[in-house]
Design an enzyme around this catalytic site. Structure first.
Site, PDB file in Angstrom:
ATOM      1  N   CYS A 144       0.808  -1.222   0.000  1.00  0.00           N
ATOM      2  CA  CYS A 144       0.000   0.000   0.000  1.00  0.00           C
ATOM      3  C   CYS A 144       0.842   1.274   0.000  1.00  0.00           C
ATOM      4  O   CYS A 144       0.355   2.333  -0.398  1.00  0.00           O
ATOM      5  CB  CYS A 144      -0.936   0.001   1.206  1.00  0.00           C
ATOM      6  N   ALA A 145       2.092   1.189   0.424  1.00  0.00           N
ATOM      7  CA  ALA A 145       2.959   2.375   0.435  1.00  0.00           C
ATOM      8  C   ALA A 145       3.583   2.643  -0.918  1.00  0.00           C
ATOM      9  O   ALA A 145       4.203   3.697  -1.122  1.00  0.00           O
ATOM     10  CB  ALA A 145       4.062   2.208   1.482  1.00  0.00           C
TER      11      ALA A 145
END
Length: 361
Positions: A144-145
């Site tokens: 997700c980063a």
């Protein structure tokens, strides 16, 4: 410094409501009625209305080998990445004139939901007239980063090469990782939350002639900052099995926002002499409802500053790295801020946090 000139999306064709996904889960998971009644409320509380997928609903009810999943990933990731790239370079909402493929100096391809060697940036290069001397930076495993980190690495390179341009592509086909035989709660939470998303962004250096293609206010990237919590690899990620990727998704993530992310934000704000009141908008990757609520609590910020994060989660679910591009796309289409600052943020495996300070020009 660098500028985000345009964003394009490659939205998958199959749409499923949260209610329909609940029905599919009841059909395929062999839970008892008592277990189903205990577990299914997670779908109602996720604040997700619908999601988009690259496969139709029946695909989830069948068994698929790792090889089948990954072959499908390469095929569909290429197709949808090209859709997002074409949309980005010809996006009339942001550009007065299209950007040529030959004008791109670096391609950064971000993904964590399938594997390919040669990496997928080569696959898209073969389909469009990018230059043969274009620089490449495939980024894998950032979860997700990844969207925020891809933008940050593009910014770093463009700060050193201010006359150049970079294309950041985030392609996450979370549906293809779905494990029908994984009965762990983390898989059920993932099933209630994750969707497929593909986005592309053009970032240019401060002396690039491509800046002249913009017709609206654009975000200028000022500074980025990475922060990683040691000994936290069990918080989120993949467990690689014979059948593919099994999701690791800890219930401790909202608590880590209150502690670890708070620490990072405070450090970031101190370094740049900022406070919450100086930030007009938060371009936050919406990891989930509880994550957004925890971020609001840490910052004591008005919910309106997170409105596009909330809206993207509701309309698309969590699309891993691509999600933050969808949120940024929504803010850029508003184009209502001038000389105001924003913070783009995302959390990912590691456990890690990425923050980018931006100013609207």
């Amino acid at each position: 410094m660098s500028y985000i000139c345009s964003i394009g999306l490659g939205i998958p064709e199959y749409r499923l409501s949260q209610q329909r996904i609940k029905e599919i889960v009841q059909e395929i998971f062999p839970f008892s009625k008592r277990e189903i009644n205990r577990l299914l409320p997670v779908f109602d509380h996720a604040q997700v209305d619908e999601r988009q997928f690259v496969v139709e609903a029946n695909w989830f009810t069948e068994n698929h080998s790792f090889q089948e999943r990954n072959n499908l990933f390469i095929e569909l990731a290429k197709a949808y990445a090209l859709k997002a790239i074409d949309d980005c370079l010809h996006q009339t909402a942001f550009l007065s004139n299209p950007i040529d493929y030959e004008d791109i100096d670096m391609i950064i391809f971000v993904s964590s939901t399938g594997v390919a060697t040669p990496s997928l940036d080569i696959h898209v290069m073969n389909e469009r007239p990018f230059r043969q001397d274009v620089k490449r930076m495939p980024l894998w495993g950032l979860g997700c980063a990844g969207g925020a980190i891809g933008l940050a690495r593009a910014h770093d390179w463009l700060t050193a090469n201010p006359d150049k341009s970079a294309l950041v592509i985030c392609c996450e086909l979370c549906s293809l990782t779905f494990q029908k035989g994984d009965l762990k709660k983390s898989n059920l939470i993932g099933t209630a939350l994750f969707g497929d998303g593909i986005g592309a962004a053009v970032i240019v250096g401060e002396t690039s002639p491509l800046i002249q293609h913009n017709k609206n206010k654009v975000p200028r990237l000022l500074q980025s900052h990475s922060y990683t919590k040691k000994d936290s690899i069990s918080v989120m990620g993949w467990q690689i099995t014979d059948t593919g990727f099994e999701v690791i998704f800890s219930k401790s993530i909202p608590a880590l926002v209150q502690s670890f992310w708070r620490e990072h934000v405070q450090l970031f704000f101190t370094q740049h002499q900022l406070n919450e009141n100086a930030i007009a908008t938060f371009i936050a990757h919406p990891g989930g409802k509880k994550v957004i609520e925890a971020m609001q609590h840490v910052l004591q910020a008005n919910v309106d500053k997170f409105r596009h994060s909330i809206s993207v989660l509701r309309k698309h679910g969590n699309m891993s790295s691509a999600t933050v591009l969808y949120v940024l796309y929504s803010w850029m289409k508003e184009a209502r801020y001038t000389n105001e600052k924003s913070v783009l943020s995302a959390l990912g495996p590691g456990f890690s946090s990425e923050l980018i300070l931006m100013e609207w020009m």
